[in-house]
Design a protein around this motif. Structure first.
Motif, PDB file in Angstrom:
ATOM      1  N   ASP A  94       0.824  -1.213   0.000  1.00 26.14           N
ATOM      2  CA  ASP A  94       0.000   0.000   0.000  1.00 26.14           C
ATOM      3  C   ASP A  94       0.855   1.259   0.000  1.00 26.14           C
ATOM      4  O   ASP A  94       0.488   2.255  -0.604  1.00 26.14           O
ATOM      5  CB  ASP A  94      -0.926   0.026   1.219  1.00 26.14           C
ATOM      6  N   ILE A  95       1.988   1.231   0.658  1.00 27.73           N
ATOM      7  CA  ILE A  95       2.864   2.400   0.717  1.00 27.73           C
ATOM      8  C   ILE A  95       3.488   2.655  -0.650  1.00 27.73           C
ATOM      9  O   ILE A  95       3.537   3.783  -1.125  1.00 27.73           O
ATOM     10  CB  ILE A  95       3.969   2.214   1.781  1.00 27.73           C
ATOM     11  N   PHE A  96       3.973   1.600  -1.303  1.00 22.91           N
ATOM     12  CA  PHE A  96       4.698   1.773  -2.550  1.00 22.91           C
ATOM     13  C   PHE A  96       3.796   1.799  -3.783  1.00 22.91           C
ATOM     14  O   PHE A  96       4.108   2.448  -4.765  1.00 22.91           O
ATOM     15  CB  PHE A  96       5.772   0.700  -2.699  1.00 22.91           C
ATOM     16  N   MET A  97       2.731   1.087  -3.763  1.00 19.16           N
ATOM     17  CA  MET A  97       1.836   1.032  -4.920  1.00 19.16           C
ATOM     18  C   MET A  97       0.386   1.167  -4.444  1.00 19.16           C
ATOM     19  O   MET A  97      -0.349   0.192  -4.377  1.00 19.16           O
ATOM     20  CB  MET A  97       2.038  -0.267  -5.687  1.00 19.16           C
ATOM     21  N   PRO A  98      -0.025   2.361  -4.117  1.00 15.75           N
ATOM     22  CA  PRO A  98      -1.389   2.556  -3.610  1.00 15.75           C
ATOM     23  C   PRO A  98      -2.423   2.496  -4.729  1.00 15.75           C
ATOM     24  O   PRO A  98      -2.100   2.283  -5.891  1.00 15.75           O
ATOM     25  CB  PRO A  98      -1.313   3.960  -3.016  1.00 15.75           C
ATOM     26  N   SER A  99      -3.654   2.718  -4.348  1.00 14.91           N
ATOM     27  CA  SER A  99      -4.758   2.792  -5.293  1.00 14.91           C
ATOM     28  C   SER A  99      -5.171   4.249  -5.447  1.00 14.91           C
ATOM     29  O   SER A  99      -4.999   5.050  -4.533  1.00 14.91           O
ATOM     30  CB  SER A  99      -5.946   1.983  -4.776  1.00 14.91           C
ATOM     31  N   TYR A 100      -5.737   4.564  -6.609  1.00 11.78           N
ATOM     32  CA  TYR A 100      -6.194   5.925  -6.877  1.00 11.78           C
ATOM     33  C   TYR A 100      -7.630   5.899  -7.362  1.00 11.78           C
ATOM     34  O   TYR A 100      -8.078   4.930  -7.970  1.00 11.78           O
ATOM     35  CB  TYR A 100      -5.289   6.612  -7.904  1.00 11.78           C
ATOM     36  N   ILE A 101      -8.338   6.976  -7.068  1.00  6.99           N
ATOM     37  CA  ILE A 101      -9.735   7.149  -7.436  1.00  6.99           C
ATOM     38  C   ILE A 101      -9.832   8.294  -8.444  1.00  6.99           C
ATOM     39  O   ILE A 101      -9.211   9.336  -8.252  1.00  6.99           O
ATOM     40  CB  ILE A 101     -10.581   7.510  -6.191  1.00  6.99           C
ATOM     41  N   CYS A 102     -10.593   8.080  -9.488  1.00  7.01           N
ATOM     42  CA  CYS A 102     -10.895   9.130 -10.465  1.00  7.01           C
ATOM     43  C   CYS A 102     -12.377   9.469 -10.317  1.00  7.01           C
ATOM     44  O   CYS A 102     -13.215   8.574 -10.357  1.00  7.01           O
ATOM     45  CB  CYS A 102     -10.625   8.615 -11.876  1.00  7.01           C
ATOM     46  N   GLU A 103     -12.664  10.748 -10.116  1.00  2.62           N
ATOM     47  CA  GLU A 103     -14.047  11.206 -10.035  1.00  2.62           C
ATOM     48  C   GLU A 103     -14.265  12.269 -11.097  1.00  2.62           C
ATOM     49  O   GLU A 103     -13.390  13.100 -11.324  1.00  2.62           O
ATOM     50  CB  GLU A 103     -14.338  11.819  -8.672  1.00  2.62           C
ATOM     51  N   TYR A 104     -15.421  12.238 -11.731  1.00  2.00           N
ATOM     52  CA  TYR A 104     -15.688  13.233 -12.763  1.00  2.00           C
ATOM     53  C   TYR A 104     -17.162  13.588 -12.819  1.00  2.00           C
ATOM     54  O   TYR A 104     -18.022  12.826 -12.397  1.00  2.00           O
ATOM     55  CB  TYR A 104     -15.219  12.760 -14.134  1.00  2.00           C
ATOM     56  N   ASP A 105     -17.428  14.773 -13.331  1.00  2.00           N
ATOM     57  CA  ASP A 105     -18.773  15.234 -13.657  1.00  2.00           C
ATOM     58  C   ASP A 105     -18.701  15.868 -15.036  1.00  2.00           C
ATOM     59  O   ASP A 105     -17.841  16.705 -15.294  1.00  2.00           O
ATOM     60  CB  ASP A 105     -19.273  16.284 -12.660  1.00  2.00           C
ATOM     61  N   ILE A 106     -19.613  15.480 -15.889  1.00  2.57           N
ATOM     62  CA  ILE A 106     -19.724  16.057 -17.217  1.00  2.57           C
ATOM     63  C   ILE A 106     -20.699  17.231 -17.135  1.00  2.57           C
ATOM     64  O   ILE A 106     -21.725  17.144 -16.470  1.00  2.57           O
ATOM     65  CB  ILE A 106     -20.271  15.006 -18.219  1.00  2.57           C
ATOM     66  N   ASP A 107     -20.397  18.312 -17.811  1.00  2.20           N
ATOM     67  CA  ASP A 107     -21.289  19.465 -17.861  1.00  2.20           C
ATOM     68  C   ASP A 107     -22.358  19.185 -18.916  1.00  2.20           C
ATOM     69  O   ASP A 107     -22.166  19.443 -20.108  1.00  2.20           O
ATOM     70  CB  ASP A 107     -20.502  20.733 -18.193  1.00  2.20           C
ATOM     71  N   THR A 108     -23.488  18.632 -18.472  1.00  5.98           N
ATOM     72  CA  THR A 108     -24.538  18.234 -19.412  1.00  5.98           C
ATOM     73  C   THR A 108     -25.201  19.443 -20.075  1.00  5.98           C
ATOM     74  O   THR A 108     -25.655  19.339 -21.213  1.00  5.98           O
ATOM     75  CB  THR A 108     -25.597  17.358 -18.721  1.00  5.98           C
ATOM     76  N   VAL A 109     -25.246  20.571 -19.381  1.00 13.05           N
ATOM     77  CA  VAL A 109     -25.795  21.790 -20.007  1.00 13.05           C
ATOM     78  C   VAL A 109     -24.911  22.192 -21.182  1.00 13.05           C
ATOM     79  O   VAL A 109     -25.385  22.475 -22.280  1.00 13.05           O
ATOM     80  CB  VAL A 109     -25.919  22.937 -18.969  1.00 13.05           C
ATOM     81  N   TYR A 110     -23.600  22.196 -20.943  1.00 12.79           N
ATOM     82  CA  TYR A 110     -22.641  22.513 -22.013  1.00 12.79           C
ATOM     83  C   TYR A 110     -22.819  21.540 -23.180  1.00 12.79           C
ATOM     84  O   TYR A 110     -22.841  21.945 -24.336  1.00 12.79           O
ATOM     85  CB  TYR A 110     -21.215  22.453 -21.465  1.00 12.79           C
ATOM     86  N   CYS A 111     -22.947  20.246 -22.847  1.00  8.64           N
ATOM     87  CA  CYS A 111     -23.131  19.230 -23.897  1.00  8.64           C
ATOM     88  C   CYS A 111     -24.388  19.516 -24.715  1.00  8.64           C
ATOM     89  O   CYS A 111     -24.342  19.541 -25.953  1.00  8.64           O
ATOM     90  CB  CYS A 111     -23.227  17.839 -23.277  1.00  8.64           C
ATOM     91  N   ASN A 112     -25.496  19.743 -24.028  1.00  4.96           N
ATOM     92  CA  ASN A 112     -26.763  19.973 -24.731  1.00  4.96           C
ATOM     93  C   ASN A 112     -26.724  21.234 -25.586  1.00  4.96           C
ATOM     94  O   ASN A 112     -27.253  21.245 -26.698  1.00  4.96           O
ATOM     95  CB  ASN A 112     -27.923  20.023 -23.736  1.00  4.96           C
ATOM     96  N   LEU A 113     -26.083  22.280 -25.097  1.00  4.01           N
ATOM     97  CA  LEU A 113     -25.987  23.531 -25.860  1.00  4.01           C
ATOM     98  C   LEU A 113     -25.113  23.382 -27.108  1.00  4.01           C
ATOM     99  O   LEU A 113     -25.272  24.130 -28.068  1.00  4.01           O
ATOM    100  CB  LEU A 113     -25.428  24.653 -24.984  1.00  4.01           C
ATOM    101  N   ASN A 114     -24.207  22.403 -27.069  1.00  8.97           N
ATOM    102  CA  ASN A 114     -23.274  22.221 -28.178  1.00  8.97           C
ATOM    103  C   ASN A 114     -23.563  20.963 -29.004  1.00  8.97           C
ATOM    104  O   ASN A 114     -22.715  20.519 -29.784  1.00  8.97           O
ATOM    105  CB  ASN A 114     -21.840  22.188 -27.642  1.00  8.97           C
ATOM    106  N   GLY A 115     -24.747  20.372 -28.807  1.00 10.93           N
ATOM    107  CA  GLY A 115     -25.151  19.223 -29.603  1.00 10.93           C
ATOM    108  C   GLY A 115     -24.371  17.946 -29.304  1.00 10.93           C
ATOM    109  O   GLY A 115     -24.254  17.073 -30.159  1.00 10.93           O
ATOM    110  N   ILE A 116     -23.856  17.824 -28.088  1.00 13.39           N
ATOM    111  CA  ILE A 116     -23.081  16.642 -27.685  1.00 13.39           C
ATOM    112  C   ILE A 116     -23.974  15.773 -26.811  1.00 13.39           C
ATOM    113  O   ILE A 116     -24.570  16.257 -25.852  1.00 13.39           O
ATOM    114  CB  ILE A 116     -21.825  17.066 -26.887  1.00 13.39           C
ATOM    115  N   ARG A 117     -24.080  14.498 -27.141  1.00 10.92           N
ATOM    116  CA  ARG A 117     -24.867  13.580 -26.309  1.00 10.92           C
ATOM    117  C   ARG A 117     -24.048  13.174 -25.087  1.00 10.92           C
ATOM    118  O   ARG A 117     -22.997  12.530 -25.238  1.00 10.92           O
ATOM    119  CB  ARG A 117     -25.262  12.351 -27.111  1.00 10.92           C
TER     120      ARG A 117
END
Length: 110
Positions: A9-32
């Motif tokens: 655990d000290i030398f090779m830990p685990s990592y977490i990736c968290e994300y949020d997509i801007d759905t308003v931006y997507c919808n305004l720009n025609g991105i599903r």
């Protein structure tokens, strides 16, 4: 065996990736948004990340540098594919070291 797992655990830990997509931006720009999520899913799983929760992915036994490089490349690829190089498609795209929380005792009244 406890000592060996602690050393790992000290030398090779685990990592977490968290994300949020801007759905308003997507919808305004025609991105599903579903296309963006599917593309993220494919790219993360190809690099050894696995889904932990809805928008949370985890990669075990890796270095911080590798985790950050993975996610930087993925973010660039997503932005180039869906956003033409702009940075508006993500509300957030974070990486952090995973720390396993262990409860030894807990009152039932909590």
């Amino acid at each position: 065996s406890i000592l060996l797992s602690s050393v790992a655990d000290i030398f090779m830990p685990s990592y977490i990736c968290e994300y949020d997509i801007d759905t308003v931006y997507c919808n305004l720009n025609g991105i599903r948004p579903s296309s963006v999520y599917n593309s993220l899913k494919t790219r993360l799983s190809r690099r050894g990340w696995y889904r932990s929760q809805l928008s949370v992915w985890r990669k075990d036994f890796t270095s911080r540098q590798i985790a950050e490089e993975d996610l930087e490349e993925i973010a660039n690829e997503i932005e180039c594919r869906f956003d033409y190089g702009n940075e508006g498609i993500f509300k957030r795209f974070h990486v952090q070291r995973y720390v396993q929380h262990t409860v030894i005792r807990e009152s039932e009244s909590i």
